[in-house]
Design a protein around this motif. Structure first.
Motif, short mmCIF file in Angstrom:
data_model
loop_
_atom_site.label_atom_id
_atom_site.label_comp_id
_atom_site.label_asym_id
_atom_site.label_seq_id
_atom_site.Cartn_x
_atom_site.Cartn_y
_atom_site.Cartn_z
N GLY A 1 0.90 -1.23 -0.12
CA GLY A 1 0.27 -0.04 -0.12
C GLY A 1 0.66 1.15 0.15
O GLY A 1 0.46 2.15 -0.59
N ASN A 2 2.09 1.14 0.74
CA ASN A 2 2.88 2.15 0.71
C ASN A 2 3.45 2.74 -0.80
O ASN A 2 3.68 4.05 -1.02
N VAL A 3 3.66 1.83 -1.52
CA VAL A 3 4.15 2.08 -2.88
C VAL A 3 3.09 1.85 -3.90
O VAL A 3 3.46 2.17 -5.15
N SER A 4 1.85 1.49 -3.52
CA SER A 4 0.72 1.24 -4.52
C SER A 4 1.19 0.05 -5.54
O SER A 4 0.98 0.49 -6.75
N SER A 5 2.02 -0.62 -5.23
CA SER A 5 2.51 -1.69 -6.27
C SER A 5 2.92 -3.04 -5.38
O SER A 5 3.05 -3.06 -4.19
N ALA A 6 2.95 -3.96 -6.23
CA ALA A 6 3.42 -5.25 -5.55
C ALA A 6 4.36 -5.96 -6.37
O ALA A 6 4.46 -5.99 -7.82
N ASP A 7 5.53 -6.42 -5.84
CA ASP A 7 6.87 -6.92 -6.32
C ASP A 7 6.84 -8.36 -5.90
O ASP A 7 7.55 -8.44 -4.80
N GLY A 8 6.71 -9.36 -6.37
CA GLY A 8 6.54 -10.83 -5.97
C GLY A 8 8.29 -11.19 -5.91
O GLY A 8 8.22 -12.17 -5.09
N ASN A 9 8.93 -10.41 -6.55
CA ASN A 9 10.30 -11.09 -6.39
C ASN A 9 11.14 -10.41 -5.27
O ASN A 9 12.01 -10.81 -4.59
N ASN A 10 10.82 -9.02 -4.83
CA ASN A 10 11.70 -8.17 -3.80
C ASN A 10 10.86 -7.86 -2.65
O ASN A 10 11.37 -7.52 -1.71
N ALA A 11 9.63 -7.90 -2.69
CA ALA A 11 8.97 -7.55 -1.56
C ALA A 11 8.97 -8.65 -0.54
O ALA A 11 8.81 -9.75 -0.34
N GLY A 12 9.42 -7.87 0.88
CA GLY A 12 9.49 -8.63 1.94
C GLY A 12 10.87 -9.52 2.16
O GLY A 12 11.13 -10.34 2.62
N LEU A 13 11.73 -9.28 0.87
CA LEU A 13 12.80 -10.05 0.85
C LEU A 13 14.06 -9.82 2.00
O LEU A 13 14.15 -8.57 2.64
N TRP A 14 14.51 -10.93 2.72
CA TRP A 14 15.20 -11.10 4.02
C TRP A 14 14.67 -10.56 5.14
O TRP A 14 15.09 -10.34 6.16
N TYR A 15 13.06 -10.36 5.12
CA TYR A 15 12.39 -9.76 6.52
C TYR A 15 12.44 -10.86 7.36
O TYR A 15 12.79 -10.60 8.62
N GLU A 16 12.66 -12.21 7.18
CA GLU A 16 12.81 -13.11 8.03
C GLU A 16 13.88 -13.15 8.80
O GLU A 16 13.87 -13.27 10.04
N LEU A 17 14.96 -12.77 8.43
CA LEU A 17 16.37 -12.48 8.95
C LEU A 17 16.31 -11.50 9.95
O LEU A 17 16.65 -11.33 10.93
N ASP A 18 15.60 -9.94 9.26
CA ASP A 18 15.70 -9.09 10.33
C ASP A 18 14.77 -9.34 11.33
O ASP A 18 15.03 -8.87 12.53
N ALA A 19 13.61 -10.18 11.04
CA ALA A 19 12.51 -10.25 12.30
C ALA A 19 13.35 -11.20 13.24
O ALA A 19 13.41 -10.88 14.57
N ILE A 20 14.14 -12.24 12.81
CA ILE A 20 14.88 -13.15 13.95
C ILE A 20 15.95 -12.16 14.68
O ILE A 20 15.89 -12.55 16.05
N LEU A 21 16.55 -11.24 14.08
CA LEU A 21 17.45 -10.38 14.75
C LEU A 21 16.84 -9.45 15.75
O LEU A 21 17.34 -9.26 16.72
#
Length: 341
Positions: free
Chosen positions: A236-256
């Motif tokens: 919603g912030n960018v009014s678009s969806a990128d299946g390749n890059n959206a949320g990339l590496w979020y799992e690692l940042d969340a664990i940290l």
């Protein structure tokens, strides 16, 4: 100093102080079009998705699990919402936006339920069970978007990630509601004790009458829901969806963020407040790196190095080892001075 929030707060304060010394206008906040703007507001706004994902990850880690699929769920939900809106005749229609949000969140809950079933029902190790969706989910997101970036023009959907409420970003209020619900359920009911019990002694908790499989499925479901909401905010912030890059590496940042907040990867006792502070530290660090003009090719290296220092400073055993080495080096010197005297 023994409080679990002491060192994360100290690190966050030092990062903010460094930014203030580097740029005296870092704390400046302006009012434009009825909303607040500034670096501090940007940290809260851009850090909202990570805080949401980290809150869900905290409960999963508390059960001695892990969820590596949250980044893929973020991409899937954002892609599904944008695809649904893009196919509507009036993209700003409230009914269409609500349908897209509901469909995306239902999909996120289903994916979280799938992870919980693999872990609790099929008995697959959490890192493997969620790794399956981490890999496959990124492909599913790209299938939804057709390998392209889906762009939409919906003011109502954009409001989720870029709107304002009471002069503050709307995403902050979403985080507050999710955090309040999580705190209410885990600290004012027996659910929190059940989660910590399953993380400490899963066999003993099951023998004592706790349905450990139901608790495990519930935390993965909640984690999927948090990742889904984060996906809506990001897209919603960018009014678009990128299946390749959206949320990339979020799992690692969340664990940290969870580890920085004081929650152990061995499961058991967890700290949701510390997790939120940990997510703010990571987002502030990212903002600091961009502010100081660190070259993009070494950004991840700097980020990893700083996070390592934070974890070492927070580690009580590491601090005790430093004190012990300091004393062992100091006392022989004092004895030698006394001998000469």
């Amino acid at each position: 100093m023994k409080h679990h929030l002491f060192w994360p707060l100290v690190v966050l304060a030092l990062l903010l102080l460094f930014n203030l010394l580097y740029d005296p206008s870092f704390f400046a906040i302006k009012v434009r079009d009825g909303n607040l703007y500034g670096s501090l507001i940007d940290i809260l706004n851009f850090g909202a998705p990570l805080m949401l994902v980290s809150i869900g990850m905290t409960l999963v880690i508390a059960t001695k699990g892990i969820d590596l699929s949250v980044g893929s769920i973020v991409a899937i939900t954002g892609a599904m919402a944008c695809l649904t809106i893009s196919r509507g005749e009036d993209q700003s229609a409230l009914g269409l936006v609500l349908m897209a949000v509901g469909l995306s969140l239902a999909l996120a809950v289903a994916l979280g339920l799938w992870n919980g079933f693999l872990v609790a029902g099929a008995g697959i190790q959490p890192i493997i069970a969620t790794l399956i969706l981490m890999v496959a989910g990124r492909g599913v997101a790209q299938l939804i978007t057709g390998g392209q970036i889906i762009t939409i023009s919906s003011d109502k959907y954009k409001y989720i990630g870029a709107g304002g409420l009471f002069t503050l970003p709307f995403s902050i209020f979403i985080v507050f509601v999710v955090f309040a619900v999580a705190m209410l359920l885990t600290r004012k009911t027996a659910i929190g004790l059940f989660i910590e019990s399953v993380g400490n002694k899963p066999v003993a908790s099951r023998l004592s009458g706790i349905r450990s499989s139901a608790v495990t499925i519930a935390v993965y479901l909640f984690c999927g829901l948090c990742a889904g909401i984060a996906g809506l905010i990001l897209s919603g912030n960018v009014s678009s969806a990128d299946g390749n890059n959206a949320g990339l590496w979020y799992e690692l940042d969340a664990i940290l963020a969870v580890v920085i907040g004081g929650t152990s990867l061995n499961g058991g006792r967890f700290y949701l407040g510390g997790t939120v502070i940990g997510a703010l530290i990571i987002q502030t660090l990212t903002t600091t790196i961009y502010l100081t003009g660190v070259p993009p090719e070494i950004t991840l290296v700097v980020k990893a190095f700083v996070v390592l220092l934070v974890c070492l400073v927070q580690s009580e055993s590491f601090r005790k080892s430093l004190v012990y080495r300091f004393k062992t080096r100091r006392y022989p010197a004092e004895k030698e001075v006394k001998h000469h005297a």
